[in-house]
Scaffold this active site. Structure first.
Site, PDB file in Angstrom:
ATOM      1  N   CYS A 220       0.830  -1.210   0.000  1.00  0.00           N
ATOM      2  CA  CYS A 220       0.000   0.000   0.000  1.00  0.00           C
ATOM      3  C   CYS A 220       0.866   1.262   0.000  1.00  0.00           C
ATOM      4  O   CYS A 220       1.686   1.461   0.895  1.00  0.00           O
ATOM      5  CB  CYS A 220      -0.910  -0.010   1.227  1.00  0.00           C
ATOM      6  SG  CYS A 220      -1.795   1.538   1.494  1.00  0.00           S
TER       7      CYS A 220
ATOM      8  N   CYS B  67       0.439   3.314   3.163  1.00  0.00           N
ATOM      9  CA  CYS B  67       1.157   2.727   4.304  1.00  0.00           C
ATOM     10  C   CYS B  67       2.644   3.036   4.204  1.00  0.00           C
ATOM     11  O   CYS B  67       3.276   3.392   5.202  1.00  0.00           O
ATOM     12  CB  CYS B  67       0.934   1.217   4.356  1.00  0.00           C
ATOM     13  SG  CYS B  67      -0.777   0.745   4.721  1.00  0.00           S
TER      14      CYS B  67
END
Length: 146
Positions: free
Chosen positions: A55, A58
């Site tokens: 991600c 993230c």
């Protein structure tokens, strides 16, 4: 330079780095085997980051979670944890994680709140401290009613 002097210099350099490692805050990785037991710890708040390695949002967090862990050191009532939803899918399914990153606060095994604010240590810390105080007060009232 004598042999003793040559050994002392590297040892001094090594010793300079040991305190850094001892002070390093611990962000605890939670797994399907540990998640439920950890978040149920009595009178303990768990602020948990749910992410996946691929991600971009993230990844963009960088060391934020580790920095928060360091900032929370010394607070025995608050633990900072993380779950990799790629390898711990069962945990993420159980708590209904649908987007990444997700930040959730648990107290005595119950979800207290999701964090949706600014992504800096000061904001995260203020949130977790305030919400933990509220959850602790609520738990004390419930204990008195029993």
């Amino acid at each position: 330079m004598t042999l003793g002097a040559r050994l002392v210099a590297p040892m001094i350099i090594l010793l300079l780095f040991i305190p850094i490692e001892l002070v390093k805050a611990e962000v605890i990785t939670l797994t399907p085997e540990t998640f439920s037991d950890k978040i149920k710890e009595k009178d303990t708040a768990w602020f948990v980051k749910f992410c996946v390695p691929w991600c971009k949002h993230c990844k963009k967090l960088g060391n934020l979670w580790e920095d928060l862990g360091k900032a929370m050191e010394g607070d025995d009532e608050i633990e900072v944890g993380e779950v990799d939803c790629g390898t711990s899918r069962a945990v993420c399914t159980k708590v209904e994680i649908h987007s990444y990153p997700t930040f959730m606060l648990f107290y005595n095994g119950e979800e207290v709140s999701k964090y949706k604010g600014k992504r800096d240590v000061e904001s995260l810390k203020a949130f977790v401290v305030e919400e933990t105080e509220k959850a602790a007060e609520k738990a004390q009232l419930e204990d008195k009613e029993l």
